[in-house]
Design a protein around this motif. Sequence first.
Motif, short mmCIF file in Angstrom:
data_model
loop_
_atom_site.label_atom_id
_atom_site.label_comp_id
_atom_site.label_asym_id
_atom_site.label_seq_id
_atom_site.Cartn_x
_atom_site.Cartn_y
_atom_site.Cartn_z
N GLY A 154 4.28 1.18 -10.08
CA GLY A 154 2.86 1.12 -9.76
C GLY A 154 2.00 1.65 -10.89
O GLY A 154 2.46 2.38 -11.76
N SER A 155 0.73 1.27 -10.88
CA SER A 155 -0.22 1.70 -11.91
C SER A 155 -0.95 2.97 -11.47
O SER A 155 -1.25 3.14 -10.29
N PRO A 156 -1.27 3.84 -12.41
CA PRO A 156 -2.09 5.01 -12.08
C PRO A 156 -3.54 4.61 -11.83
O PRO A 156 -4.03 3.64 -12.39
N VAL A 157 -4.21 5.38 -10.98
CA VAL A 157 -5.62 5.17 -10.66
C VAL A 157 -6.36 6.47 -10.92
O VAL A 157 -5.86 7.55 -10.57
N LEU A 213 1.63 -8.58 -1.06
CA LEU A 213 2.75 -8.28 -1.93
C LEU A 213 3.18 -9.49 -2.76
O LEU A 213 3.72 -9.33 -3.86
N ALA A 214 2.95 -10.70 -2.25
CA ALA A 214 3.35 -11.91 -2.97
C ALA A 214 2.63 -12.03 -4.30
O ALA A 214 3.12 -12.71 -5.22
N ASN A 215 1.49 -11.39 -4.43
CA ASN A 215 0.77 -11.37 -5.71
C ASN A 215 1.29 -10.28 -6.65
O ASN A 215 0.79 -10.13 -7.76
N GLU A 216 2.27 -9.51 -6.15
CA GLU A 216 2.91 -8.45 -6.91
C GLU A 216 1.91 -7.50 -7.55
O GLU A 216 1.93 -7.26 -8.77
N PRO A 217 1.00 -6.93 -6.74
CA PRO A 217 0.03 -5.98 -7.29
C PRO A 217 0.71 -4.67 -7.66
O PRO A 217 1.71 -4.28 -7.06
N SER A 218 0.15 -3.99 -8.62
CA SER A 218 0.67 -2.67 -8.99
C SER A 218 0.05 -1.58 -8.13
O SER A 218 0.56 -0.46 -8.09
#
Length: 285
Positions: A5-8, A150-155
């Motif tokens: 995952g990406s940091p926010v 989830l199908a868009n595979e977001p971070s």
Amino acid sequence: MNRSGSPVSVRDVDIRFDDFVAVRQANLDIAGGEFVCLLGPSGCGKSTLLNAIAGFVKPVGGEVTCAGARVTGPDVSRGVVFQSAEALFPWLTVRQNVDFGPRMRGVGKAQRASAVDRYLAMVGLSHSADRFPGQLSGGMRQRAQLARVLANEPSVVLMDEPFGALDAQTRLVMQVELDRIWRETGATIVFVTHDIGEAILLGDRIVTMTAGPSAAIKNVYPCDLPRPRDLTDPASAALFRQLREDIGTEVARTLRAQGLDDGHDGPDARQAAGRPADEDRRTRR
């Protein structure tokens, strides 16, 4: 767990709608792959802050960044799961709903089919892939909505009280399933809830907010209890009490502002914060 995952980062964020100040000076750093719950009374700005991270709302001051890039609008890297299952397209089957995002992004047919099958299996809906949303239960519709995101595979996955409309038993099942899916995907999750127990069951950290208007981040509680969690465990129960008192203070403040409280932490405030009034009387005997 694979922390993909990406940091926010939320830095000095002010959010205003005309003359109404919804959120002021919000500061929060979320690590990549972390599960953070935003907890607070109604009207405290939880959903507004979530919408700023999603890019639906533009702060009038400060900034939100994701993976180091400033958030200026919605992006496929930040998927949103709404509370209402009406977000699904009722004229499309479950499979077609999950396929929609990748198809709009130009992903090839074979790759889309593989991704759709994967995420339907992940949320336990392979057997209902060809049914329409109206043929599903509330819990199954929320599973379908999660698979579509989830199908868009977001971070980063942003969830705005996604289980709020579900019955208690279905909600418990969905909480367990979400914990499993989070572990499997490694996405960063920011989860808005009113439910203290839900926050303890799911969050790595729990962020409380003050009552609005001009809501702010109040406290950040680490929740490093072993998973799966049991709310009857002494450590969980102690954290529950601490959060209940924290939120109860803000509920009482809201009631006073509405002229519904005498200025003390009375039964109404305790019940709104998740503490029955008779329980409080028992503890004082």
